[in-house]
Design an enzyme around this catalytic site. Structure first.
Site, PDB file in Angstrom:
ATOM      1  N   ASP A  96       0.829  -1.196   0.000  1.00 19.27           N
ATOM      2  CA  ASP A  96       0.000   0.000   0.000  1.00 19.27           C
ATOM      3  C   ASP A  96       0.866   1.249   0.000  1.00 19.27           C
ATOM      4  OD1 ASP A  96      -2.787   0.741  -0.016  1.00 19.27           O
ATOM      5  OD2 ASP A  96      -3.124  -0.874   1.424  1.00 19.27           O
ATOM      6  N   ASP A 187      -3.393   4.303  -2.408  1.00 16.38           N
ATOM      7  CA  ASP A 187      -4.578   4.653  -1.634  1.00 16.38           C
ATOM      8  C   ASP A 187      -5.111   6.031  -2.051  1.00 16.38           C
ATOM      9  OD1 ASP A 187      -6.234   3.963   0.839  1.00 16.38           O
ATOM     10  OD2 ASP A 187      -5.451   5.938   1.405  1.00 16.38           O
ATOM     11  N   GLU A 230      -6.413   3.389  -6.267  1.00 14.39           N
ATOM     12  CA  GLU A 230      -7.762   3.475  -5.701  1.00 14.39           C
ATOM     13  C   GLU A 230      -8.306   4.866  -6.017  1.00 14.39           C
ATOM     14  OE1 GLU A 230     -10.008   2.916  -1.406  1.00 14.39           O
ATOM     15  OE2 GLU A 230      -8.176   4.112  -1.534  1.00 14.39           O
ATOM     16  N   HIS A 303     -10.739  -4.313   2.530  1.00 15.87           N
ATOM     17  CA  HIS A 303     -10.747  -3.933   3.939  1.00 15.87           C
ATOM     18  C   HIS A 303     -11.763  -2.837   4.250  1.00 15.87           C
ATOM     19  CE1 HIS A 303      -8.218  -1.091   1.858  1.00 15.87           C
ATOM     20  NE2 HIS A 303      -8.320  -0.255   2.873  1.00 15.87           N
ATOM     21  N   ASP A 304     -12.331  -2.199   3.226  1.00 17.32           N
ATOM     22  CA  ASP A 304     -13.297  -1.115   3.418  1.00 17.32           C
ATOM     23  C   ASP A 304     -14.736  -1.525   3.133  1.00 17.32           C
ATOM     24  OD1 ASP A 304     -11.456   0.830   4.192  1.00 17.32           O
ATOM     25  OD2 ASP A 304     -11.083   1.486   2.130  1.00 17.32           O
TER      26      ASP A 304
END
Length: 524
Positions: A96, A187, A230, A303-304
């Site tokens: 990430d 991210d 993302e 994860h979200d």
């Protein structure tokens, strides 16, 4: 053809994957101990969520040092061993990259000489709101000025207009690549270019410039990397530009349209009923839009996001069938599939009785703000139970034993009680499990070029219960069917009898409740 077109990526959220030292928090050595599991599943890439030093205000997405490992997760030596272990098994490692913001405990934020590395104003220049509730401008009582934070107040946004910021980030990225990393998941990367006066922070005016500069500075002399951004609020037209290989920006983006179809236009907490036709419309548009330029990422979970089998499927009587069907539909689209830890087991949303059961700052802040504004606590909790990010962050379910075999200590968040019958130990030994179905889907992507590169055609566009599409490449065709209902039904697709060489499921165009099937044939 790029290597990632036939690859499958597995996301690990280190805090919840496997704990090696009994402190209740997952760590790098826990991942190292499970590498053979990943090899058995057959994935090509591991994407590792943040493991850097952090105050953990946002579970590690508030980074205080970009070039180290948080002691709770291990050491740089552990990271190197993990990287070597993955590479020895033929698996690439993507990490990430969180560079829209840092932690307020990062040395950059605390250095007066780097004040212009962040966004400071004497008064708020606009009325932006934080994604985690409340104003996005925070008063610093020491200086009397306000700084921008689109997320937590402990996550100040970096000022990418400052070339020194970009230079420092590029240096850090090269450092990780030199250490053996094979790429980055970036991210909320489309927030880095902002126009405060115009009120723009999504896909701002210098986005393409910043990405092309990054590519030239960091990636130009390297091959075989995976670069995925993302990008909330990105459109198909924008994604074509971001992922056009000729522009040298990104390989693919994570778009959000399909995971917003059960939400209101302004809030993820505004629950709407799931409509299959809406899912088909958005997926079909992205498949068509990136057919000739760029590339799609494919995901249900991360994860979200809440667990997809609970969200769009059936996590009760038909859980196994629904999990297999959802995997079949996703993986046989055109694009690179992402598997989030536990998805290959059919893991479900968990149980939250009270607000005290939640850990995530987004959920806790929303509850406090909504209840203070007069909302019913029960109504707010209902939305949190369905959409809260903690659903994805419960421990990976390894065994039926205490804490799902995740830790010998007390886990930072409780394991889902259904680990007693949903766990990796049971799934690996059951040839009919969701795990082995995912293994088969991954094998098929590796083996059949039509899956990686074939044309996509949506079928039965208006059907409210069946998701159907065909893929075609060089004389080979696939038909993919997914029953998004609890009813059995017979399907009619012109030119298909359903008896030809089933890849997934049995012959015949009859679908049981939540069943998925795929057929392969030579084109007529």
């Amino acid at each position: 053809m790029s290597w990632f077109q036939s690859a499958v990526v597995y996301q690990i959220y280190p805090r919840s994957f496997a704990d090696s030292d009994g402190d209740g928090i997952g760590d790098l050595r826990g991942i190292i101990e499970r590498l053979d599991y990943l090899k058995h599943l057959g994935v090509d890439v591991v994407w590792l969520s943040p493991f850097y030093p952090s105050p953990q205000d946002d579970n590690g997405y508030d980074i205080s040092d970009y070039q180290d490992v948080d002691p709770v997760f291990g050491t740089l030596a552990d990271f190197d061993e993990l990287s070597e272990g993955l590479h020895a098994r033929g698996i690439k490692l993507v990490i990430d990259l969180v560079v829209n913001h840092t932690s307020d405990e990062h040395p950059w934020f605390r250095d007066p000489a780097k004040r212009d590395w962040y966004w400071w104003r004497e008064t708020p220049p606009n009325d932006w709101r934080s994604f985690f509730s409340g104003p996005a401008w925070e008063l610093d009582p020491v200086s009397g000025e306000y700084y921008l934070h689109l997320f937590s107040r402990k996550q100040p946004d970096l000022n990418w207009e400052n070339p020194e910021v970009r230079k420092a980030i590029h240096t850090m990225m090269r450092w990780w690549l030199d250490r053996g990393v094979d790429g980055f998941r970036m991210d909320v990367i489309n927030l880095i270019s902002k126009d405060l006066a115009a009120g723009v922070y999504f896909n701002g005016p210098r986005m393409h410039e910043f990405l092309q500069e990054m590519h030239a500075s960091v990636f130009a002399d390297r091959e075989g990397l995976l670069l995925v951004g993302e990008m909330p609020n990105v459109t198909v037209e924008q994604a074509r530009l971001y992922t056009d290989p000729a522009r040298r920006e990104l390989d693919m983006v994570f778009q959000f349209e399909h995971v917003q179809i059960d939400q209101g236009p302004t809030s993820k907490w505004d629950l709407h009923a799931f409509e299959l036709r809406a899912l088909k419309e958005t997926f079909g548009r992205w498949q068509t839009g990136l057919a000739d330029v760029g590339w799609n990422s494919l995901y249900w979970n991360n994860h979200d996001q809440p667990r997809v089998v609970s969200r769009f499927g059936d996590d009760g009587e038909h859980r196994v069938a629904a999990a297999k069907m959802l995997g079949t539909v996703l993986h046989l689209h055109r694009g690179t599939p992402y598997v989030y830890q536990g998805e290959e087991l059919g893991m479900t949303n968990t149980l939250f009785n009270t607000i005290e059961d939640f850990r995530d700052i987004e959920s806790l802040n929303h509850y406090a703000e909504a209840v203070a504004a007069g909302a019913s606590p029960d109504d707010v909790l209902l939305a949190l139970r369905k959409m809260g990010r903690d659903n994805a962050r419960t421990p990976m379910q390894w065994t039926s034993g205490a804490h799902a075999g995740f830790t010998e200590g007390e886990p930072w968040i409780p394991a889902n009680p259904n680990h007693e019958w949903i766990n990796a130990e049971a799934a690996v030994t059951d040839e009919g499990s969701v795990f082995h179905h995912y293994r088969r889907l991954i094998e098929l992507r590796h083996q059949l070029p039509v899956i990686a590169r074939g044309d996509f055609t949506m079928r039965l566009v208006d059907d409210e219960r069946v998701y159907a599409f065909t893929r075609a490449l060089e004389g080979e065709e696939l038909l993919v069917l997914g029953n998004f209902s609890g009813d059995s039904m017979r399907i009619e697709i012109e030119g298909w009898t359903g008896a030809e060489a089933p890849l997934i499921g049995g012959p015949g165009l009859v679908l049981g409740p939540w069943e998925g099937k795929a057929f392969r044939r030579s084109a007529a």
